[in-house]
Design a protein around this motif. Structure first.
Motif, short mmCIF file in Angstrom:
data_model
loop_
_atom_site.label_atom_id
_atom_site.label_comp_id
_atom_site.label_asym_id
_atom_site.label_seq_id
_atom_site.Cartn_x
_atom_site.Cartn_y
_atom_site.Cartn_z
N ALA A 182 19.54 -6.99 9.96
CA ALA A 182 18.37 -6.59 9.53
C ALA A 182 17.93 -8.01 8.92
N MET A 183 18.58 -8.79 7.61
CA MET A 183 18.89 -9.08 6.49
C MET A 183 18.30 -11.06 7.59
N ARG A 184 19.50 -11.33 8.59
CA ARG A 184 19.65 -12.50 9.30
C ARG A 184 17.80 -12.04 10.52
N LYS A 185 17.87 -11.00 10.81
CA LYS A 185 16.50 -11.61 11.52
C LYS A 185 15.44 -11.68 10.41
N GLN A 186 15.15 -11.37 9.27
CA GLN A 186 14.00 -11.57 8.50
C GLN A 186 13.99 -12.96 7.45
N SER A 187 15.54 -13.28 7.66
CA SER A 187 15.62 -14.98 7.22
C SER A 187 15.21 -15.94 8.53
N PHE A 188 15.63 -15.09 9.53
CA PHE A 188 16.05 -17.13 10.42
C PHE A 188 14.54 -16.55 11.57
N SER A 189 13.58 -15.43 11.85
CA SER A 189 12.77 -15.66 11.87
C SER A 189 10.81 -14.84 12.12
N VAL A 190 10.22 -15.29 12.12
CA VAL A 190 9.08 -14.69 11.90
C VAL A 190 7.85 -13.80 13.00
N LYS A 191 7.84 -12.65 11.43
CA LYS A 191 7.57 -11.41 12.10
C LYS A 191 5.85 -12.04 12.80
N TRP A 192 5.43 -12.58 13.54
CA TRP A 192 4.43 -12.83 14.07
C TRP A 192 2.82 -11.26 14.58
N ASP A 193 3.64 -10.28 14.55
CA ASP A 193 2.73 -9.41 14.61
C ASP A 193 2.55 -8.42 13.10
N ALA A 194 3.33 -9.13 12.16
CA ALA A 194 2.69 -8.49 10.85
C ALA A 194 1.82 -8.87 10.39
N LYS A 195 1.45 -7.94 9.09
CA LYS A 195 -0.36 -8.06 8.51
C LYS A 195 -0.07 -9.59 8.26
N THR A 196 -1.50 -9.73 8.05
CA THR A 196 -1.46 -11.23 6.87
C THR A 196 -0.16 -11.84 5.78
N LYS A 197 -0.55 -10.09 4.75
CA LYS A 197 0.73 -10.86 4.07
C LYS A 197 2.40 -10.86 4.23
N ARG A 198 2.67 -10.01 5.32
CA ARG A 198 4.46 -10.14 5.69
C ARG A 198 4.53 -11.44 6.57
N LEU A 199 3.20 -11.87 7.45
CA LEU A 199 2.67 -13.11 8.27
C LEU A 199 3.41 -14.28 7.11
N ASN A 200 2.39 -14.54 6.25
CA ASN A 200 2.16 -15.47 5.21
C ASN A 200 3.83 -15.79 4.58
N TYR A 201 3.79 -14.74 4.14
CA TYR A 201 5.58 -14.39 3.78
C TYR A 201 6.59 -15.33 4.26
N ASP A 202 6.95 -14.92 5.82
CA ASP A 202 7.41 -14.81 6.69
C ASP A 202 6.91 -16.41 7.04
N LEU A 203 6.06 -17.38 7.36
CA LEU A 203 5.27 -18.17 7.10
C LEU A 203 6.00 -19.43 6.80
N HIS A 204 5.93 -19.03 4.92
CA HIS A 204 6.62 -20.13 3.60
C HIS A 204 7.89 -19.63 3.84
N ASN A 205 8.94 -18.66 4.09
CA ASN A 205 9.66 -18.80 3.84
C ASN A 205 10.77 -18.80 5.20
N VAL A 206 10.49 -18.55 6.41
CA VAL A 206 11.16 -19.36 7.54
C VAL A 206 10.93 -20.83 8.34
N PHE A 207 9.74 -20.82 7.80
CA PHE A 207 9.70 -22.90 8.26
C PHE A 207 10.22 -23.04 6.90
N GLY A 208 9.82 -22.86 6.14
CA GLY A 208 10.19 -23.61 5.07
C GLY A 208 11.81 -23.88 4.92
N PHE A 209 12.60 -23.18 5.38
CA PHE A 209 14.05 -23.63 5.40
C PHE A 209 14.42 -24.29 6.63
#
Length: 389
Positions: A182-209
């Protein structure tokens, strides 16, 4: 009853190193965010200026012709001098793939005569009026934030250094505490259908990596130009503990300045230099006073600068002068720390990684770099809003 002890214990379960990294990442990122956005956007624009100018001015695009000698820049200098005898010529420049340019006055005032590098045909005459150059304007923003150079350069340079620190601290924050599925999926992929807060976090976290390594390269190569201490540190590490050699360039001319000899000296200098380097382009700096020499920079590669070579010549005789700068020798014969130094600009703009394709890759990575301060601010804002809500 919840006393807050559980929450405090959870917060402090992270190591001191993690908490320091989180503090640095947050406050350094907030402090430098706007400047980093400007640096990234202006850098993208400047990087593609040649391709954009080729598209806007197709009549000034002149391809390299293998086996055909370009005209001696001294001839182009002489032609420009006859056309504009009252104008001081500062350079003769043939960027690869473009018309030759004879510049009047300062380096970038817009007073440029465009000539065909093989025939000498006049392709465009100068306006001899100060004109707005969008790309020079973006470069000023990229280098010193459109502020006075003495103030703006340190702001840009140390903001770049801060960005480098935020990238390193971001890696610490990104690193999963446990490498579960679960942590690997969260760290390496963006949850595109998530709400704004989670989507923004993924864009920052995953794209940044995914963009981190190239953004670190861009940051380090930028610091190389602006921070002398980093320049020395880079040489020290790449040479395994050696200090950089002091560059020596013989600037004394043999005799008092004789303006009537200048064109002949330039002619001799060019003939000597092109026998040493197979050039597709060049930049010739015309001496403007009694202390300057004829300086030639030859470009063997199209829109790459790691292998350019520089030469200095006496302005009266055309005699080759001593020059121990990094670009005086060939790339192939340079030692490793000097090769790193020569590659710095091409690594900074991406042309070292496949020419135009490398710069296209850098385009998308730098867009991510520009977005990180924005998404990072929103991560902080959402957290702050939740606490106060």
């Amino acid at each position: 009853m919840n006393t807050g002890k559980t929450k405090s214990k959870k917060k402090n379960s992270r190591s001191l190193f993690y908490r320091i990294s989180a503090w640095l990442h947050l406050w350094l990122g907030l402090a430098s965010g706007i400047i980093i956005v400007i640096i990234c956007i202006t850098g993208i624009t400047w990087s593609f200026r040649d391709e954009i100018k080729d598209w806007l001015n197709p009549e000034l695009k002149v391809d390299y012709i293998p086996g055909k000698a370009m005209l001696n820049p001294a001839d182009l200098y002489g032609k420009a001098k006859k056309l504009y005898p009252d104008q001081e010529i500062s350079f003769v420049w043939r960027p690869t793939g473009k018309a030759a340019m004879v510049g009047f006055g300062k380096r970038n005032p817009g007073f440029v005569l465009h000539l065909h590098p093989y025939t000498g045909e006049i392709l465009r005459k100068p306006s001899l009026q100060k004109e707005f150059d969008f790309f020079e304007w973006t470069l000023k923003g990229h280098r010193f934030l459109w502020l006075p150079s003495g103030f703006g350069r340190p702001v840009i340079n140390y903001s770049t250094f801060i960005f480098f620190i935020t990238l390193l601290s971001g890696l610490v924050l990104w690193w999963p505490k446990k490498w579960t599925k679960a942590m690997r999926k969260q760290s390496f992929s963006v949850k595109w259908d998530a709400k704004t807060k989670r989507l923004n976090y993924d864009l920052h976290n995953v794209f940044g990596f995914y963009s981190m390594i190239i953004l670190m390269v861009i940051s380090m190569t930028g610091m190389y130009y602006g921070l002398p201490w980093f320049n020395k540190f880079l040489y020290f590490t790449t040479s395994l503990g050696k200090s950089p050699q002091k560059e020596r360039q013989e600037l004394k001319n043999e005799t008092p300045y004789k303006p009537e000899n200048l064109q002949g000296s330039m002619y001799i200098a060019w003939e000597d230099a092109v026998n040493k380097v197979d050039a597709k382009g060049y930049y010739l700096s015309v001496p403007k006073d009694s202390t300057e020499t004829v300086s030639l920079y030859l470009y063997p590669s199209h829109r790459r600068f790691y292998d350019l070579q520089s030469f200095s010549y006496d302005r009266n005789s055309g005699r080759l002068l001593a020059n121990t700068s990094a670009y005086a020798g060939s790339f192939e014969h340079a030692d490793f720390p000097v090769k790193v130094q020569k590659l710095n600009y091409d690594l900074h703009v991406g042309s070292a990684l496949g020419g135009i394709w490398g710069r296209i890759l850098y385009f998308f990575i730098t867009l991510v770099g520009a977005s990180l301060p924005v998404t990072g601010f929103l991560v902080w804002w959402f957290k702050k809003k939740k606490k106060t809500g």
